[in-house]
Design a protein around this motif. Sequence first.
Motif, PDB file in Angstrom:
ATOM      1  N   ILE A  49      42.825  31.805  34.430  1.00  0.00           N
ATOM      2  CA  ILE A  49      42.951  30.505  35.102  1.00  0.00           C
ATOM      3  C   ILE A  49      44.300  30.406  35.816  1.00  0.00           C
ATOM      4  O   ILE A  49      44.391  29.947  36.962  1.00  0.00           O
ATOM      5  N   LYS A  50      45.342  30.864  35.152  1.00  0.00           N
ATOM      6  CA  LYS A  50      46.674  30.844  35.760  1.00  0.00           C
ATOM      7  C   LYS A  50      46.724  31.743  36.991  1.00  0.00           C
ATOM      8  O   LYS A  50      47.335  31.392  38.017  1.00  0.00           O
ATOM      9  N   SER A  51      46.072  32.899  36.909  1.00  0.00           N
ATOM     10  CA  SER A  51      46.024  33.818  38.043  1.00  0.00           C
ATOM     11  C   SER A  51      45.260  33.197  39.212  1.00  0.00           C
ATOM     12  O   SER A  51      45.662  33.337  40.379  1.00  0.00           O
ATOM     13  N   GLN A  52      44.176  32.495  38.915  1.00  0.00           N
ATOM     14  CA  GLN A  52      43.389  31.848  39.969  1.00  0.00           C
ATOM     15  C   GLN A  52      44.169  30.720  40.628  1.00  0.00           C
ATOM     16  O   GLN A  52      44.067  30.508  41.849  1.00  0.00           O
ATOM     17  N   GLU A  53      44.949  29.996  39.847  1.00  0.00           N
ATOM     18  CA  GLU A  53      45.781  28.933  40.418  1.00  0.00           C
ATOM     19  C   GLU A  53      46.811  29.516  41.377  1.00  0.00           C
ATOM     20  O   GLU A  53      47.054  28.967  42.459  1.00  0.00           O
ATOM     21  N   TYR A  54      47.404  30.627  40.979  1.00  0.00           N
ATOM     22  CA  TYR A  54      48.373  31.297  41.854  1.00  0.00           C
ATOM     23  C   TYR A  54      47.686  31.772  43.134  1.00  0.00           C
ATOM     24  O   TYR A  54      48.243  31.644  44.233  1.00  0.00           O
ATOM     25  N   ALA A  55      46.476  32.313  42.989  1.00  0.00           N
ATOM     26  CA  ALA A  55      45.737  32.797  44.156  1.00  0.00           C
ATOM     27  C   ALA A  55      45.431  31.655  45.122  1.00  0.00           C
ATOM     28  O   ALA A  55      45.554  31.809  46.350  1.00  0.00           O
ATOM     29  N   SER A  56      45.044  30.501  44.594  1.00  0.00           N
ATOM     30  CA  SER A  56      44.733  29.350  45.444  1.00  0.00           C
ATOM     31  C   SER A  56      45.968  28.878  46.202  1.00  0.00           C
ATOM     32  O   SER A  56      45.894  28.510  47.381  1.00  0.00           O
ATOM     33  N   GLU A  57      47.108  28.895  45.543  1.00  0.00           N
ATOM     34  CA  GLU A  57      48.348  28.433  46.168  1.00  0.00           C
ATOM     35  C   GLU A  57      48.837  29.375  47.263  1.00  0.00           C
ATOM     36  O   GLU A  57      49.520  28.947  48.195  1.00  0.00           O
ATOM     37  N   HIS A  58      48.474  30.671  47.163  1.00  0.00           N
ATOM     38  CA  HIS A  58      49.010  31.659  48.102  1.00  0.00           C
ATOM     39  C   HIS A  58      47.936  32.271  49.003  1.00  0.00           C
ATOM     40  O   HIS A  58      48.188  33.276  49.680  1.00  0.00           O
ATOM     41  N   GLY A  59      46.760  31.672  49.018  1.00  0.00           N
ATOM     42  CA  GLY A  59      45.713  32.144  49.914  1.00  0.00           C
ATOM     43  C   GLY A  59      45.174  33.520  49.568  1.00  0.00           C
ATOM     44  O   GLY A  59      44.771  34.282  50.458  1.00  0.00           O
ATOM     45  N   LEU A  60      45.135  33.842  48.290  1.00  0.00           N
ATOM     46  CA  LEU A  60      44.638  35.135  47.831  1.00  0.00           C
ATOM     47  C   LEU A  60      43.262  34.964  47.194  1.00  0.00           C
ATOM     48  O   LEU A  60      42.884  33.846  46.808  1.00  0.00           O
ATOM     49  N   PRO A  61      42.488  36.035  47.082  1.00  0.00           N
ATOM     50  CA  PRO A  61      41.153  35.908  46.481  1.00  0.00           C
ATOM     51  C   PRO A  61      41.223  35.492  45.015  1.00  0.00           C
ATOM     52  O   PRO A  61      42.074  35.980  44.265  1.00  0.00           O
ATOM     53  N   LYS A  62      40.333  34.593  44.615  1.00  0.00           N
ATOM     54  CA  LYS A  62      40.251  34.160  43.222  1.00  0.00           C
ATOM     55  C   LYS A  62      39.328  35.120  42.474  1.00  0.00           C
ATOM     56  O   LYS A  62      38.160  35.268  42.814  1.00  0.00           O
ATOM     57  N   LEU A  63      39.869  35.759  41.473  1.00  0.00           N
ATOM     58  CA  LEU A  63      39.139  36.782  40.732  1.00  0.00           C
ATOM     59  C   LEU A  63      38.666  36.222  39.397  1.00  0.00           C
ATOM     60  O   LEU A  63      39.372  35.441  38.755  1.00  0.00           O
ATOM     61  N   GLU A  64      37.483  36.644  38.975  1.00  0.00           N
ATOM     62  CA  GLU A  64      36.876  36.114  37.756  1.00  0.00           C
ATOM     63  C   GLU A  64      37.043  37.047  36.553  1.00  0.00           C
ATOM     64  O   GLU A  64      37.150  36.584  35.420  1.00  0.00           O
ATOM     65  N   ASN A  65      37.045  38.340  36.804  1.00  0.00           N
ATOM     66  CA  ASN A  65      36.991  39.311  35.707  1.00  0.00           C
ATOM     67  C   ASN A  65      38.270  40.116  35.522  1.00  0.00           C
ATOM     68  O   ASN A  65      38.399  40.856  34.547  1.00  0.00           O
ATOM     69  N   VAL A  66      39.180  40.002  36.463  1.00  0.00           N
ATOM     70  CA  VAL A  66      40.472  40.682  36.378  1.00  0.00           C
ATOM     71  C   VAL A  66      41.551  39.715  36.846  1.00  0.00           C
ATOM     72  O   VAL A  66      41.252  38.660  37.415  1.00  0.00           O
ATOM     73  N   LEU A  67      42.791  40.071  36.610  1.00  0.00           N
ATOM     74  CA  LEU A  67      43.916  39.266  37.072  1.00  0.00           C
ATOM     75  C   LEU A  67      44.452  39.843  38.379  1.00  0.00           C
ATOM     76  O   LEU A  67      44.250  41.019  38.678  1.00  0.00           O
ATOM     77  N   THR A  91      50.392  46.427  49.223  1.00  0.00           N
ATOM     78  CA  THR A  91      50.060  45.194  48.508  1.00  0.00           C
ATOM     79  C   THR A  91      48.685  44.685  48.923  1.00  0.00           C
ATOM     80  O   THR A  91      47.852  44.335  48.073  1.00  0.00           O
ATOM     81  N   GLU A  92      48.431  44.647  50.225  1.00  0.00           N
ATOM     82  CA  GLU A  92      47.123  44.209  50.716  1.00  0.00           C
ATOM     83  C   GLU A  92      46.018  45.151  50.245  1.00  0.00           C
ATOM     84  O   GLU A  92      44.929  44.708  49.860  1.00  0.00           O
ATOM     85  N   TRP A  93      46.306  46.447  50.279  1.00  0.00           N
ATOM     86  CA  TRP A  93      45.320  47.436  49.837  1.00  0.00           C
ATOM     87  C   TRP A  93      44.976  47.245  48.364  1.00  0.00           C
ATOM     88  O   TRP A  93      43.809  47.283  47.980  1.00  0.00           O
ATOM     89  N   MET A  94      45.989  47.006  47.541  1.00  0.00           N
ATOM     90  CA  MET A  94      45.737  46.865  46.108  1.00  0.00           C
ATOM     91  C   MET A  94      44.976  45.576  45.801  1.00  0.00           C
ATOM     92  O   MET A  94      44.076  45.568  44.947  1.00  0.00           O
ATOM     93  N   ILE A  95      45.316  44.496  46.469  1.00  0.00           N
ATOM     94  CA  ILE A  95      44.588  43.247  46.251  1.00  0.00           C
ATOM     95  C   ILE A  95      43.119  43.426  46.632  1.00  0.00           C
ATOM     96  O   ILE A  95      42.217  42.935  45.940  1.00  0.00           O
TER      97      ILE A  95
END
Length: 270
Positions: A84-102, A169-173
């Motif tokens: 949940i914390k990872s998804q919040e960070y993703a939402s704030e920074h325009g990154l994909p929200k992941l369900e099964n990994v951080l 960084t983009e490749w890894m995300i």
Amino acid sequence: MYLWDLALRKGNLGYIKYILKSSLMKLPIFSWAFHIFEFIPVERKWEIDEAIIQNRLSKFKDPRDPIWLAVFPEGTDYTEKKCIKSQEYASEHGLPKLENVLLPKTKGFICCLQELRGSLDAVYDVTIAYKHRLPDFLDIVYGVDPSEVHVHIRTVELYEIPTSEDEVTEWMIERFRQKDQLLSDFFTKGHFPDEGTEGDLSTPKCLANFLVIVGLTGICLYLTIFSSVWFKVYVVASCAYLSFVTYFSIQPPQLIGSPEGDDLHAKKAL
């Protein structure tokens, strides 16, 4: 844990090295093994860890010295709260929200890649999935295995990985977005795509190794308890030495090259 099993099956158990939390280096006895196997402890503070990683990896650059370096870009284990914390960070920074990994932390991976790129053979993208439930720490401690463990491995050639930090960084995300989808498909279908099966380890060989370890441990305990005082002094001195070099992170001299010749190129993977 299952990376060790994979390395054992592929004949590379002695070459696998982990980047792990420095707090694990305080565990009695286990920390001695981590130190002997040259695991790399990190504080998870980049201003401290960068120099540590660079210094340790500088000893592994010789292409004749085999190594499997296990890196966990997420930096911690997966839990619902951390997700949940990872998804919040993703939402704030325009990154994909992941369900099964951080979301991955990329600085450590980039540092490893930069230090070893000249001697690496490949990067292995490993995804591990468990049937029914994710084992927790106590399951591992008590040896309670999941009913099934599925391991998906993708070999990434070095030319596929960008060289600039921003592009890596983009490749890894993107890789973690694909990894997240891979796990979602696994939980739906119960298997990875094009999945094969791995044969069981040789029972006689595993039993023989177990008996050797138990036998040597028993002999050492017997000699420690019932032998002369000089052997007891030796055991105490050995434990004190291992504690000292582990606490102060003193590494043994590096053996350069391979005894089989200068033209040998050993397998290196990240």
